[in-house]
Design a protein around this motif. Structure first.
Motif, mmCIF file in Angstrom:
data_model
loop_
_atom_site.group_PDB
_atom_site.id
_atom_site.type_symbol
_atom_site.label_atom_id
_atom_site.label_comp_id
_atom_site.label_asym_id
_atom_site.label_seq_id
_atom_site.Cartn_x
_atom_site.Cartn_y
_atom_site.Cartn_z
ATOM 1 N N HIS A 1 0.852 -1.186 0.000
ATOM 2 C CA HIS A 1 0.000 0.000 0.000
ATOM 3 C C HIS A 1 0.893 1.243 0.000
ATOM 4 C CE1 HIS A 1 -3.977 -1.919 1.128
ATOM 5 N NE2 HIS A 1 -3.115 -2.922 1.163
ATOM 6 N N ARG A 2 0.651 2.119 -0.961
ATOM 7 C CA ARG A 2 1.401 3.370 -1.087
ATOM 8 C C ARG A 2 0.424 4.534 -0.951
ATOM 9 N NH1 ARG A 2 5.355 0.246 -0.305
ATOM 10 N NH2 ARG A 2 6.458 -0.622 -2.083
ATOM 11 N N THR A 3 0.709 5.454 -0.060
ATOM 12 C CA THR A 3 -0.175 6.598 0.173
ATOM 13 C C THR A 3 0.473 7.865 -0.364
ATOM 14 O OG1 THR A 3 -1.070 5.546 2.152
ATOM 15 C CG2 THR A 3 -1.410 7.917 1.943
ATOM 16 N N PHE A 4 -0.331 8.674 -1.062
ATOM 17 C CA PHE A 4 0.133 9.938 -1.615
ATOM 18 C C PHE A 4 -0.748 11.079 -1.127
ATOM 19 C CE2 PHE A 4 1.901 6.867 -4.499
ATOM 20 C CZ PHE A 4 3.138 7.406 -4.839
ATOM 21 N N HIS A 5 -0.111 12.165 -0.744
ATOM 22 C CA HIS A 5 -0.810 13.407 -0.437
ATOM 23 C C HIS A 5 -0.988 14.106 -1.776
ATOM 24 C CE1 HIS A 5 -1.008 17.700 0.791
ATOM 25 N NE2 HIS A 5 -1.938 17.173 1.562
ATOM 26 N N ILE A 6 -2.227 14.371 -2.154
ATOM 27 C CA ILE A 6 -2.478 14.909 -3.494
ATOM 28 C C ILE A 6 -3.185 16.256 -3.462
ATOM 29 C CG2 ILE A 6 -2.560 12.652 -4.624
ATOM 30 C CD1 ILE A 6 -5.727 13.060 -4.593
ATOM 31 N N GLU A 7 -2.959 17.002 -4.510
ATOM 32 C CA GLU A 7 -3.776 18.163 -4.836
ATOM 33 C C GLU A 7 -4.709 17.677 -5.935
ATOM 34 O OE1 GLU A 7 -1.506 21.921 -5.424
ATOM 35 O OE2 GLU A 7 0.177 20.589 -4.979
ATOM 36 N N LEU A 8 -5.954 18.070 -5.862
ATOM 37 C CA LEU A 8 -6.944 17.626 -6.835
ATOM 38 C C LEU A 8 -7.218 18.745 -7.840
ATOM 39 C CD1 LEU A 8 -8.808 15.309 -7.639
ATOM 40 C CD2 LEU A 8 -10.534 16.275 -6.125
ATOM 41 N N ALA A 9 -7.004 18.450 -9.117
ATOM 42 C CA ALA A 9 -7.247 19.416 -10.195
ATOM 43 C C ALA A 9 -8.471 18.952 -10.980
ATOM 44 C CB ALA A 9 -6.027 19.516 -11.107
ATOM 45 N N ARG A 10 -9.612 19.598 -10.724
ATOM 46 C CA ARG A 10 -10.871 19.215 -11.379
ATOM 47 C C ARG A 10 -11.310 20.220 -12.430
ATOM 48 N NH1 ARG A 10 -14.625 16.623 -6.655
ATOM 49 N NH2 ARG A 10 -14.407 14.538 -7.492
ATOM 50 N N LYS A 11 -11.103 21.493 -12.152
ATOM 51 C CA LYS A 11 -11.557 22.546 -13.067
ATOM 52 C C LYS A 11 -10.569 22.687 -14.218
ATOM 53 C CE LYS A 11 -13.575 25.091 -9.228
ATOM 54 N NZ LYS A 11 -13.385 26.247 -8.363
ATOM 55 N N PRO A 12 -11.055 23.127 -15.386
ATOM 56 C CA PRO A 12 -10.157 23.272 -16.540
ATOM 57 C C PRO A 12 -8.916 24.117 -16.256
ATOM 58 C CG PRO A 12 -12.424 23.470 -17.259
ATOM 59 C CD PRO A 12 -12.451 23.416 -15.753
ATOM 60 N N ASP A 13 -9.060 25.228 -15.534
ATOM 61 C CA ASP A 13 -7.893 26.069 -15.261
ATOM 62 C C ASP A 13 -6.915 25.382 -14.310
ATOM 63 O OD1 ASP A 13 -9.887 26.501 -13.215
ATOM 64 O OD2 ASP A 13 -8.744 28.237 -12.531
ATOM 65 N N GLU A 14 -7.411 24.569 -13.378
ATOM 66 C CA GLU A 14 -6.531 23.814 -12.477
ATOM 67 C C GLU A 14 -5.782 22.741 -13.259
ATOM 68 O OE1 GLU A 14 -9.283 24.080 -8.434
ATOM 69 O OE2 GLU A 14 -9.500 22.359 -9.759
ATOM 70 N N ARG A 15 -6.493 22.053 -14.159
ATOM 71 C CA ARG A 15 -5.845 21.024 -14.977
ATOM 72 C C ARG A 15 -4.830 21.639 -15.933
ATOM 73 N NH1 ARG A 15 -11.295 18.790 -15.363
ATOM 74 N NH2 ARG A 15 -11.398 19.659 -17.455
ATOM 75 N N GLU A 16 -5.150 22.823 -16.460
ATOM 76 C CA GLU A 16 -4.243 23.481 -17.400
ATOM 77 C C GLU A 16 -2.938 23.875 -16.715
ATOM 78 O OE1 GLU A 16 -4.141 27.617 -19.859
ATOM 79 O OE2 GLU A 16 -6.014 26.476 -19.954
ATOM 80 N N ARG A 17 -3.018 24.377 -15.501
ATOM 81 C CA ARG A 17 -1.818 24.809 -14.780
ATOM 82 C C ARG A 17 -1.064 23.621 -14.204
ATOM 83 N NH1 ARG A 17 0.365 29.507 -12.998
ATOM 84 N NH2 ARG A 17 1.607 29.392 -11.112
ATOM 85 N N GLY A 18 -1.776 22.653 -13.664
ATOM 86 C CA GLY A 18 -1.134 21.459 -13.124
ATOM 87 C C GLY A 18 0.026 21.768 -12.193
ATOM 88 N N LEU A 19 1.156 21.131 -12.441
ATOM 89 C CA LEU A 19 2.344 21.322 -11.619
ATOM 90 C C LEU A 19 3.356 22.262 -12.278
ATOM 91 C CD1 LEU A 19 2.772 17.664 -10.310
ATOM 92 C CD2 LEU A 19 2.014 19.663 -9.013
ATOM 93 N N MET A 20 2.870 23.083 -13.202
ATOM 94 C CA MET A 20 3.762 24.051 -13.851
ATOM 95 C C MET A 20 4.422 24.947 -12.810
ATOM 96 S SD MET A 20 1.648 25.503 -17.086
ATOM 97 C CE MET A 20 1.393 24.559 -18.567
ATOM 98 N N TYR A 21 5.646 25.327 -13.095
ATOM 99 C CA TYR A 21 6.432 26.289 -12.318
ATOM 100 C C TYR A 21 6.887 25.784 -10.952
ATOM 101 C CZ TYR A 21 4.280 29.099 -15.933
ATOM 102 O OH TYR A 21 3.832 29.551 -17.136
ATOM 103 N N ARG A 22 6.558 24.559 -10.597
ATOM 104 C CA ARG A 22 7.013 24.015 -9.315
ATOM 105 C C ARG A 22 8.506 23.696 -9.425
ATOM 106 N NH1 ARG A 22 2.423 21.813 -6.356
ATOM 107 N NH2 ARG A 22 0.691 23.067 -7.116
#
Length: 161
Positions: free
Chosen positions: A47-68
């Motif tokens: 079992h592997r657990t991940f702390h996630i950010e959820l990207a549901r809206k188009p603008d959230e999906r578009e930005r994703g992990l950019m600039y990190r």
């Protein structure tokens, strides 16, 4: 024009420019995506657990992990596409290598694009319809034994909690 009048004009212009710049910065920063946890059960039962950010809206999906600049080994972003569909991703403006884990609506991992190249414009396809994509630190899927056929346990998927 007097020196005092010129100084006032410059101060007013600088204040207006600063205010406009500040507004631009604030408006370009979208609020952080919702945070949660998901679990992956590998084919050998780990079992592997991940702390996630959820990207549901188009603008959230578009930005994703950019600039990190970094991403923890147990962190990621889950892109929810609401229903099964062909998905294409890229690494534009993404500075860190990522593993893209493509997940069907039943929670099965169907494909992993490992170590996607930072800032590449190459299209990375799901290869088949998927409900979501989990982006994690590059090389992490292999390090944690996550392979196609593993199961993601999360509320979006029919196998979810």
């Amino acid at each position: 024009m007097s020196v005092l009048a010129l100084a006032r004009r410059l101060l007013t212009a600088r204040t207006a420019a600063f205010a406009a710049f500040s507004l631009l910065i604030v408006s370009s920063c979208s609020p952080p995506a919702r945070s949660d946890y998901l679990e992956i059960i590998t084919q050998d039962g780990a079992h592997r657990t991940f702390h996630i950010e959820l990207a549901r809206k188009p603008d959230e999906r578009e930005r994703g992990l950019m600039y990190r600049q970094s991403l923890d080994a147990d962190a990621g972003m889950l892109f929810d596409f609401q229903s099964d569909q062909m998905v294409e991703m890229w690494m534009k403006n993404t500075y860190i290598p990522l593993d893209m884990v493509f997940i069907a609506s039943n929670g099965n991992i169907v494909r992993i694009a490992a170590d996607a190249v930072p800032q590449s414009l190459a299209i990375i396809s799901s290869g088949q319809p998927v409900r979501a994509v989990l982006e994690i630190k590059g090389g992490e899927a292999a390090r944690q034994g996550i392979t196609p056929g593993a199961k993601v346990v999360y509320q979006l998927f029919s196998s979810g909690r």
